[in-house]
Scaffold this motif. Structure first.
Motif, PDB file in Angstrom:
ATOM      1  N   ILE A 181       0.844  -1.195   0.000  1.00 21.71           N
ATOM      2  CA  ILE A 181       0.000   0.000   0.000  1.00 21.71           C
ATOM      3  C   ILE A 181       0.880   1.245   0.000  1.00 21.71           C
ATOM      4  N   GLY A 182       0.546   2.191  -0.855  1.00 24.30           N
ATOM      5  CA  GLY A 182       1.261   3.456  -0.900  1.00 24.30           C
ATOM      6  C   GLY A 182       0.718   4.432   0.130  1.00 24.30           C
ATOM      7  N   TYR A 183       1.490   5.456   0.394  1.00 27.29           N
ATOM      8  CA  TYR A 183       1.101   6.465   1.388  1.00 27.29           C
ATOM      9  C   TYR A 183       1.099   7.854   0.763  1.00 27.29           C
ATOM     10  N   GLN A 184       0.535   7.929  -0.442  1.00 27.43           N
ATOM     11  CA  GLN A 184       0.445   9.210  -1.129  1.00 27.43           C
ATOM     12  C   GLN A 184      -0.283  10.237  -0.260  1.00 27.43           C
ATOM     13  N   ALA A 185       0.323  11.423  -0.150  1.00 27.86           N
ATOM     14  CA  ALA A 185      -0.255  12.567   0.565  1.00 27.86           C
ATOM     15  C   ALA A 185      -0.364  12.355   2.070  1.00 27.86           C
ATOM     16  N   GLN A 186       0.127  11.239   2.597  1.00 27.27           N
ATOM     17  CA  GLN A 186       0.037  10.975   4.030  1.00 27.27           C
ATOM     18  C   GLN A 186       1.181  11.663   4.771  1.00 27.27           C
TER      19      GLN A 186
ATOM     20  N   ALA B  21      10.072  -1.376   8.258  1.00 26.30           N
ATOM     21  CA  ALA B  21       9.266  -0.890   9.378  1.00 26.30           C
ATOM     22  C   ALA B  21       8.159   0.046   8.903  1.00 26.30           C
ATOM     23  N   ALA B  22       8.466   0.836   7.879  1.00 29.98           N
ATOM     24  CA  ALA B  22       7.476   1.786   7.359  1.00 29.98           C
ATOM     25  C   ALA B  22       6.260   1.067   6.802  1.00 29.98           C
ATOM     26  N   HIS B  23       6.481  -0.049   6.127  1.00 29.70           N
ATOM     27  CA  HIS B  23       5.365  -0.751   5.496  1.00 29.70           C
ATOM     28  C   HIS B  23       4.708  -1.781   6.408  1.00 29.70           C
ATOM     29  N   ILE B  24       5.434  -2.244   7.424  1.00 29.80           N
ATOM     30  CA  ILE B  24       4.865  -3.246   8.324  1.00 29.80           C
ATOM     31  C   ILE B  24       4.217  -2.607   9.550  1.00 29.80           C
ATOM     32  N   ILE B  25       4.880  -1.595  10.128  1.00 31.11           N
ATOM     33  CA  ILE B  25       4.433  -1.041  11.411  1.00 31.11           C
ATOM     34  C   ILE B  25       4.075   0.444  11.323  1.00 31.11           C
ATOM     35  N   LEU B  26       5.065   1.268  10.956  1.00 27.64           N
ATOM     36  CA  LEU B  26       4.897   2.719  11.050  1.00 27.64           C
ATOM     37  C   LEU B  26       3.825   3.252  10.114  1.00 27.64           C
ATOM     38  N   GLY B  27       3.805   2.730   8.876  1.00 26.96           N
ATOM     39  CA  GLY B  27       2.819   3.205   7.909  1.00 26.96           C
ATOM     40  C   GLY B  27       1.392   2.968   8.369  1.00 26.96           C
ATOM     41  N   PRO B  28       1.033   1.705   8.684  1.00 24.91           N
ATOM     42  CA  PRO B  28      -0.336   1.449   9.153  1.00 24.91           C
ATOM     43  C   PRO B  28      -0.698   2.213  10.422  1.00 24.91           C
ATOM     44  N   ILE B  29       0.250   2.288  11.386  1.00 29.40           N
ATOM     45  CA  ILE B  29      -0.030   3.027  12.624  1.00 29.40           C
ATOM     46  C   ILE B  29      -0.199   4.516  12.327  1.00 29.40           C
TER      47      ILE B  29
ATOM     48  N   TRP C 134      -1.050   5.905   9.550  1.00 34.64           N
ATOM     49  CA  TRP C 134      -2.283   6.120   8.794  1.00 34.64           C
ATOM     50  C   TRP C 134      -3.466   6.214   9.747  1.00 34.64           C
ATOM     51  N   LYS C 135      -3.520   5.295  10.734  1.00 35.58           N
ATOM     52  CA  LYS C 135      -4.638   5.296  11.680  1.00 35.58           C
ATOM     53  C   LYS C 135      -4.619   6.559  12.539  1.00 35.58           C
ATOM     54  N   ILE C 136      -3.427   6.969  12.976  1.00 36.68           N
ATOM     55  CA  ILE C 136      -3.334   8.198  13.773  1.00 36.68           C
ATOM     56  C   ILE C 136      -3.801   9.398  12.960  1.00 36.68           C
ATOM     57  N   GLY C 137      -3.325   9.476  11.714  1.00 34.34           N
ATOM     58  CA  GLY C 137      -3.732  10.580  10.847  1.00 34.34           C
ATOM     59  C   GLY C 137      -5.223  10.589  10.607  1.00 34.34           C
ATOM     60  N   ASN C 138      -5.791   9.401  10.381  1.00 33.82           N
ATOM     61  CA  ASN C 138      -7.235   9.312  10.170  1.00 33.82           C
ATOM     62  C   ASN C 138      -8.008   9.754  11.408  1.00 33.82           C
ATOM     63  N   MET C 139      -7.485   9.380  12.588  1.00 31.15           N
ATOM     64  CA  MET C 139      -8.163   9.769  13.830  1.00 31.15           C
ATOM     65  C   MET C 139      -8.139  11.284  14.013  1.00 31.15           C
ATOM     66  N   VAL C 140      -6.984  11.897  13.739  1.00 32.31           N
ATOM     67  CA  VAL C 140      -6.876  13.345  13.875  1.00 32.31           C
ATOM     68  C   VAL C 140      -7.832  14.056  12.922  1.00 32.31           C
ATOM     69  N   SER C 141      -7.793  13.654  11.649  1.00 32.51           N
ATOM     70  CA  SER C 141      -8.656  14.305  10.659  1.00 32.51           C
ATOM     71  C   SER C 141     -10.125  14.009  10.936  1.00 32.51           C
TER      72      SER C 141
END
Length: 475
Positions: free
Chosen positions: A229-234, A276-284, A286-293
């Motif tokens: 999964i990509g993290y465009q604009a994240q 780490a970015a694709h296994i742990i940091l990215g998904p975490i 993403w969820k933090i960013g989604n929660m904030v927004s």
């Protein structure tokens, strides 16, 4: 060359003397000090120096606004004081010693996003222009959009998506580069890390929500599968990955012999960070960013959105004083990534306008004061173009009542903006040019701009006449 020796000598005395200066430098318009004891500096007296346009303390720095002649003033100040100037980066490093944990975190956030602002502004203007071309129906065109009636403008609109995509979809590249630059690590590794977050090989972040779980591509390692999964604009995933890369590089540089460090430091820093970015940091992240927004968007779209807008509009200028306003950049960008637009940026632009209008009222009330107009007129123009610090610190806080009047006008404009559901396609130029970033509600935003101009102007004159919240001026 102008002679600033007397003013420079006076400034040296009023900041507490050479022994109170830990570091000094200058930027485009300001002298930047790090003082050992800020209580020794007489801000009021410094503000009365003829060549000084304003004084304020921010992010651990004591800043004195001089204007375009600041380099001449600085050279004469250094000559008189006998203090050797340092770079702006060294001043920032020294200044952080005077900050608490929260202030340091905000300062770091500001330094990450500051180098990205020029590109983001350009992208915001281009997105706003594309919005005019492709979404607004015009009566003169039979109710159609410009791109629907003109092949030329359709081509222009398609071409302009190229820089817009590069700026916003590939934003993680800029963030990871900026973090590596700020942390003093290898910048090309930061760029490579960012590219691994937005590679075309990955499922685009915007397509994840509409893709069935079974259709998401994966890296299959036999014992484990990782979503591609990509993290465009994240924003947050890129920040987490960027900091991990920097800390790993610093760690391995300490333990790996210099003779082989060029080979193994990049390898042991970059590859684990990508994993780490694709296994742990990215998904975490993403969820933090989604929660904030999600929380911010809920406040802006709820039945109490008018209250949220009023509070944000009222408090944004005070946030500028503390430096906390830099956090809004990350929130804005996260809202854009998740919802395609942001409700916050229009209110920020309106706050800029409100502060400028309060200064304009001071210009009107104090007409004939040539000395003050050297500060107030440029400060008004600066506000209307999105930069409020000269107005806030040079005029509005000096008298106080125009600052409060601007806060009230900004609150009313912000409340109206949220009620009318004004959104921006991107952050861009603030102040009046902010209308170019508006995605929905051009005419509504224009109405909000009128509120941000008229209300602070009238309130400033009213407060002055009735001597309300007046620190200096008496009538």
């Amino acid at each position: 060359m102008k002679n600033y020796k007397n003013d420079a000598a006076l400034l040296l005395e009023l900041v507490g003397g050479a022994s109170n200066i830990a570091a000094v430098t200058h930027c485009a318009t300001r002298m930047r000090f790090v003082l050992n004891d800020t209580s020794l500096a007489d801000q009021d007296a410094i503000g009365e120096i003829a060549s000084v346009r304003g004084v304020f303390a921010q992010a651990g720095q004591f800043q004195v606004i001089i204007g375009n002649d600041v380099s001449e003033f600085y050279n004469q100040f250094v000559s008189i004081s006998g203090i050797e100037g340092v770079s702006k980066e060294n001043v920032k490093v020294t200044a952080t010693q005077n900050l608490n944990v929260v202030q340091r975190a905000v300062a770091v956030l500001a330094e990450i996003f500051s180098p990205l602002i020029p590109a983001i502004i350009v992208g915001g203007l281009l997105l706003g222009f594309r919005n005019i071309l492709e979404t607004i129906p015009f009566d003169a065109l039979g109710g159609q959009t410009i791109v629907a009636t003109s092949q030329f403008w359709a081509g222009v609109n398609a071409f302009l998506w190229l820089p817009c995509e590069a700026i916003f979809h590939f934003l993680p590249v800029g963030i990871t580069w900026s973090i590596s630059k700020k942390m003093g690590t290898t910048q090309i590794l930061g760029i490579v890390l960012g590219l691994t977050l937005v590679s075309p090989q990955l499922l685009n972040a915007y397509s994840v929500a509409t893709t069935a779980a079974g259709d998401i591509p994966k890296w299959n390692f036999g014992f484990i599968q990782i979503d591609m999964i990509g993290y465009q604009a994240q924003v947050i995933p890129a920040m987490l990955a960027g900091f991990l890369l920097c800390y790993l590089e610093r760690f391995f540089r300490k333990i790996i012999p210099e003779a082989i460090s060029m080979i193994f430091v990049p390898f042991f820093s970059l590859v684990p960070t990508i994993l780490a970015a694709h296994i742990i940091l990215g998904p975490i992240g993403w969820k933090i960013g989604n929660m904030v927004s999600l929380v911010v968007n809920a406040g802006l779209t709820s039945s109490l959105n008018w209250l949220f807008g009023a509070i944000f509009g009222f408090l944004y200028a005070p946030l500028v004083i503390t430096g906390l306003h830099h956090m809004s950049n990350a929130i804005d960008l996260q809202l854009i990534a998740d919802y395609g637009s942001t409700n916050l940026w229009p209110m920020i632009a309106l706050s800029n306008i409100a502060q400028g209008s309060a200064v304009l009222a001071i210009v009107f009330a104090h007409r004939g004061n040539k000395e003050e107009q050297q500060i107030s007129i440029p400060a008004t123009i600066s506000c209307y173009l999105g930069v409020t610090e000269p107005a806030i610190f040079g005029i509005n806080l000096k008298y106080l009542y125009p600052f409060v009047a601007a806060m009230i006008g900004s609150a009313i404009a912000g409340m109206t903006s949220t009620l009318l559901k004004v959104t921006a396609a991107s952050i861009g130029v603030g102040g009046i040019p902010g209308i170019l970033s508006i995605k929905h509600g051009y005419f509504s935003f224009f109405l909000c701009m009128l509120i941000a101009i008229i209300v602070p102007f009238i309130l400033t004159l009213f407060f002055r006449k009735h001597n309300i919240l007046n620190k200096i001026d008496r009538v």
